[in-house]
Design an enzyme around this catalytic site. Sequence first.
Site, PDB file in Angstrom:
ATOM      1  N   LYS A  39     -18.808 -58.576 -19.263  1.00 41.83           N
ATOM      2  CA  LYS A  39     -19.944 -58.398 -20.191  1.00 41.83           C
ATOM      3  C   LYS A  39     -19.756 -57.120 -20.990  1.00 41.83           C
ATOM      4  O   LYS A  39     -19.058 -56.197 -20.568  1.00 41.83           O
ATOM      5  CB  LYS A  39     -21.295 -58.357 -19.460  1.00 41.83           C
ATOM      6  CG  LYS A  39     -21.498 -57.200 -18.455  1.00 41.83           C
ATOM      7  CD  LYS A  39     -21.992 -55.896 -19.064  1.00 41.83           C
ATOM      8  CE  LYS A  39     -22.153 -54.801 -18.011  1.00 41.83           C
ATOM      9  NZ  LYS A  39     -22.111 -53.443 -18.535  1.00 41.83           N
TER      10      LYS A  39
ATOM     11  N   ASP B 126     -26.505 -55.797 -12.036  1.00 41.30           N
ATOM     12  CA  ASP B 126     -26.003 -56.646 -13.128  1.00 41.30           C
ATOM     13  C   ASP B 126     -25.747 -58.087 -12.688  1.00 41.30           C
ATOM     14  O   ASP B 126     -25.463 -58.947 -13.535  1.00 41.30           O
ATOM     15  CB  ASP B 126     -24.659 -56.097 -13.659  1.00 41.30           C
ATOM     16  CG  ASP B 126     -24.833 -54.828 -14.472  1.00 41.30           C
ATOM     17  OD1 ASP B 126     -25.983 -54.483 -14.802  1.00 41.30           O
ATOM     18  OD2 ASP B 126     -23.808 -54.185 -14.773  1.00 41.30           O
TER      19      ASP B 126
HETATM   20  O1  C5P Z   1     -26.978 -51.905  -8.778  1.00 36.84           O
HETATM   21  P1  C5P Z   1     -25.637 -51.291  -8.790  1.00 36.84           P
HETATM   22  O2  C5P Z   1     -25.079 -51.137  -7.389  1.00 36.84           O
HETATM   23  O3  C5P Z   1     -24.663 -51.952  -9.688  1.00 36.84           O
HETATM   24  O4  C5P Z   1     -25.827 -49.819  -9.361  1.00 36.84           O
HETATM   25  C1  C5P Z   1     -24.867 -48.797  -9.200  1.00 36.84           C
HETATM   26  C2  C5P Z   1     -25.554 -47.465  -9.339  1.00 36.84           C
HETATM   27  O5  C5P Z   1     -26.008 -47.281 -10.680  1.00 36.84           O
HETATM   28  C3  C5P Z   1     -26.812 -47.341  -8.498  1.00 36.84           C
HETATM   29  O6  C5P Z   1     -26.498 -46.850  -7.201  1.00 36.84           O
HETATM   30  C4  C5P Z   1     -27.631 -46.341  -9.280  1.00 36.84           C
HETATM   31  O7  C5P Z   1     -27.199 -45.042  -9.013  1.00 36.84           O
HETATM   32  C5  C5P Z   1     -27.273 -46.647 -10.718  1.00 36.84           C
HETATM   33  N1  C5P Z   1     -28.254 -47.534 -11.380  1.00 36.84           N
HETATM   34  C6  C5P Z   1     -29.488 -47.032 -11.733  1.00 36.84           C
HETATM   35  N2  C5P Z   1     -30.400 -47.854 -12.358  1.00 36.84           N
HETATM   36  C7  C5P Z   1     -30.092 -49.131 -12.667  1.00 36.84           C
HETATM   37  C8  C5P Z   1     -28.811 -49.645 -12.326  1.00 36.84           C
HETATM   38  C9  C5P Z   1     -27.918 -48.814 -11.689  1.00 36.84           C
HETATM   39  O8  C5P Z   1     -29.800 -45.860 -11.477  1.00 36.84           O
HETATM   40  N3  C5P Z   1     -30.983 -49.911 -13.291  1.00 36.84           N
END
Ligand code: C5P
Length: 287
Positions: A10, A133
């Site tokens: 993406k 995501d």
């Molecule tokens: O959800 P995911 O594990 O992909 O996110 C990785 C990191 O990105 C999270 O641990 C967080 O620190 C940050 N994040 C965030 N807010 C979001 C998505 C991700 O702070 N909406």
Amino acid sequence: MRRETRAYAKINLSLEVLGKRADGFHDLVSIMQTVSLCDDLTFAPAEAVTFTCSQPELAGPSNLVVRAAKLLRQVCGVSAGCSIHLEKRIPHAAGLGGGSSDAAATLRSLVKLWALTEPKDTLCRLAAQLGSDVPFFLQQGTAMVESRGERVTPLPDPPTCWYLLAKPPIQVPTAEIFGRLQRTDWSDGTRTHALTSQLRQGGPVQFGPNSLQDALFSAYPLAQDCFERVSQVSEGRATVSGSGPTIVAWFPSQDEARRAAARLEDNQLALFVAASIASRGRKQPCA
Ligand code: C5P
């Protein structure tokens, strides 16, 4: 029966961070678009869950593919296993959602391989548990993504557009860039909502702001350098994808995207020319 599936990368056409939440994540509003750069996954029936990857360093138990398979198996009470192979082409830690797309492809494929009848809601919930995501990749195409990432509203597919993706030779952890955000980087989502309205009315692809850009550039000057160079070969039509470091520019044709890639002439950058990929079938929101 053996199943093969593609997991598309993406890009973010726009990404505004609205503020920080009590759970440590950030509320955002973004427009995501799947593109033809992809990983390939193969699933075959087996007694246990096993996983191999063309990049052996990514083949451990913490890979989102393994976590997705084990989570689905546990929640749905499946006793069968599967052997999974991942042929990796989407660069890792690049802002292109490769791991999240692999996880969503795993959920979709194993529902079929294990003949599960779980409602879409359950899949959306499991996807959100795996990563912010992942819900978007159940749908693909063009979508507005809100909240932590789990609220996905499909948008009409814009006319096919060509993108040049340029990735500097660095890996950027998403958590680090979110952690570096200042309050001054936050915005109210107005520009992304305006772009959403344009796309709903069949308007052309354009890029909105990316709230993570300044935090990325201050920590990784190579990303800023890449942004400036890609801007030069695209008449300023460049943006950061997600938390970077991949820089994206759009072009009306494949030829123009290829010519821009040739003008960059840099073997330090990983360059890809990719087309937009439309959504998968039914357009149902994932909330
Ligand atoms: O959800 P995911 O594990 O992909 O996110 C990785 C990191 O990105 C999270 O641990 C967080 O620190 C940050 N994040 C965030 N807010 C979001 C998505 C991700 O702070 N909406």
